[in-house]
Design an enzyme around this catalytic site. Structure first.
Site, mmCIF file in Angstrom:
data_model
loop_
_atom_site.group_PDB
_atom_site.id
_atom_site.type_symbol
_atom_site.label_atom_id
_atom_site.label_comp_id
_atom_site.label_asym_id
_atom_site.label_seq_id
_atom_site.Cartn_x
_atom_site.Cartn_y
_atom_site.Cartn_z
ATOM 1 N N THR A 185 0.207 5.470 -43.070
ATOM 2 C CA THR A 185 -0.637 4.318 -43.580
ATOM 3 C C THR A 185 -2.082 3.824 -43.004
ATOM 4 O O THR A 185 -2.573 3.221 -43.293
ATOM 5 C CB THR A 185 0.082 3.128 -44.284
ATOM 6 N N LYS A 186 -1.819 4.464 -41.500
ATOM 7 C CA LYS A 186 -2.867 3.969 -40.632
ATOM 8 C C LYS A 186 -4.208 4.763 -40.791
ATOM 9 O O LYS A 186 -4.155 6.112 -41.287
ATOM 10 C CB LYS A 186 -2.359 3.958 -39.333
ATOM 11 N N ASN A 187 -5.142 4.359 -40.250
ATOM 12 C CA ASN A 187 -6.540 5.512 -40.140
ATOM 13 C C ASN A 187 -6.418 6.541 -39.666
ATOM 14 O O ASN A 187 -6.922 7.532 -40.071
ATOM 15 C CB ASN A 187 -7.672 4.564 -39.411
#
Length: 380
Positions: A185-187
């Site tokens: 879910t992170k960049n």
């Protein structure tokens, strides 16, 4: 009428070289930890952001647990942690026997309220753990001043803060220790994965030992000892080089990923700005903080309003989510909390909603989300 295509909350982005590099790692014959791609990633973070030492881990949780071990916490030692955060931020220190002292959030954003910190410090306080929520910096100058005055360690929870800055300096480079996440879910992602950044040289060698099951194996491989053995506590915190190979492909595309996410964030912010007139909150950046485009959230005026908004969007095949639950009110730790009311942590628990945010969110899809949010409030 053709049903609308669902818009998920998140969709992992592949830059194109992930499987190529994974295959390269497999062909190298070295797919356990600290292989070629792990070393490339370490070098990237140290050179790009000035971390004195970077160590990939299997998760941000593991990075936080390594930090807690490095602090040599004793039962009864206190660690100041925001209540509005993921459970790992607190749990890592609870596992070492520490008492968690919860700080409230600010009215401006979910970051901890620095103005309340000094009153929480006691002779047993050992560390402050600021969480840079949504990649927006806490006031690190004020936190560091307190830490210096009271001889405390700062452990930055920078899980969401890759490529974000405080007054031009990278987040994760302020605390003696900092933890990052590469969850999907992170960049920048590797499926699961994390990193411990070490900015105080007194922790560097021991961090390597803790990461390698409590052995001095890294020193042996560098020729610094003639054999390795069990010299400290630790666990298997290092990831496979296959995970690092995936991460390296992402890092090569960092600038492109960041540019797209920031553009999506700005489009949300611009088009949803009219909602502020009716009391709906949008992300606010202090003048010292940059925006890394990690997430876009709204704060509704009540739990009932947020529940209705989420239901309205889901009925239109759009998946928003709420976020953390106040840890000071959690089933596990509420009985250990000192009873202080933390109104802003509870406000974000009840009222914050995150909108879909991912690299491949198209203009058409984003306009569907924005249109549906505006329509919801027009109906109300």
């Amino acid at each position: 009428m053709t049903p609308a295509v669902p818009i998920p909350f998140n969709k992992p982005y592949l830059s194109g070289n992930e499987t190529t590099y994974i295959e390269e790692a497999v062909r190298s014959g070295k797919i356990s930890g600290d292989g070629l791609f792990t070393k490339r990633c370490h070098q990237f973070f140290e050179q790009q952001y000035g971390f004195q030492k970077a160590l990939l881990t299997t998760s941000c949780t593991d990075a936080l647990e390594m930090a807690a071990i490095l602090l040599n916490l004793q039962p009864g030692d206190e660690v100041i942690v925001p209540s509005y955060t993921f459970v790992s931020t607190a749990n890592a220190f609870v596992l070492r026997g520490a008492k968690i002292v919860f700080a409230d959030s600010t009215a401006l954003n979910p970051n901890l309220d620095v103005s309340t910190l000094e009153a929480l410090i006691t002779p047993r306080t050992r560390a402050i753990v600021p969480v840079h929520y949504a990649g927006i910096a806490c006031d690190m100058q004020a936190i560091q001043a307190l830490a210096t005055r009271y001889n405390l360690i700062v452990v930055e929870d920078a899980a969401q803060a890759i490529d974000s800055y405080y007054r031009g300096q990278p987040l994760g480079s302020f605390g003696q220790l900092a933890a990052f996440s590469f969850h999907e879910t992170k960049n920048i992602i590797s499926g699961e994965g994390g990193m411990l950044a070490i900015n105080d040289p007194r922790f560097a060698t021991r961090a390597e030992i803790i990461r390698e099951k409590g052995t001095n194996r890294p020193l042996f491989f560098r020729g610094e000892v003639d054999k390795y053995g069990w010299v400290d506590i630790g666990s298997s915190f290092l990831p496979s080089d296959i995970i690092a190979a995936f991460l390296w492909a992402q890092l090569e595309s960092l600038d492109r990923i960041q540019a797209q996410r920031k553009a999506l964030w700005q489009s949300y912010f611009t088009q949803l700005a009219p909602l502020r007139k009716i009391g709906v909150g949008l992300p606010m950046l202090p003048d010292y903080a940059s925006n890394n485009g990690h997430m876009f959230y709204l704060t509704c005026t009540s739990l009932a309003e947020r529940t209705a908004l989420i239901s309205y969007l889901k009925a239109r095949q759009i998946l928003p989510i709420f976020h953390y639950q106040s840890l000071h009110q959690s089933q596990f730790y509420a009985s250990n909390h000192d009873g202080r009311v933390l109104p802003w942590a509870d406000f974000y628990t009840d009222c914050l909603v995150r909108l879909p945010m991912y690299y491949e969110l198209s203009t058409e899809q984003q306009q569907r989300v924005i249109g549906a949010v505006l329509a919801f409030y027009e109906k109300r």
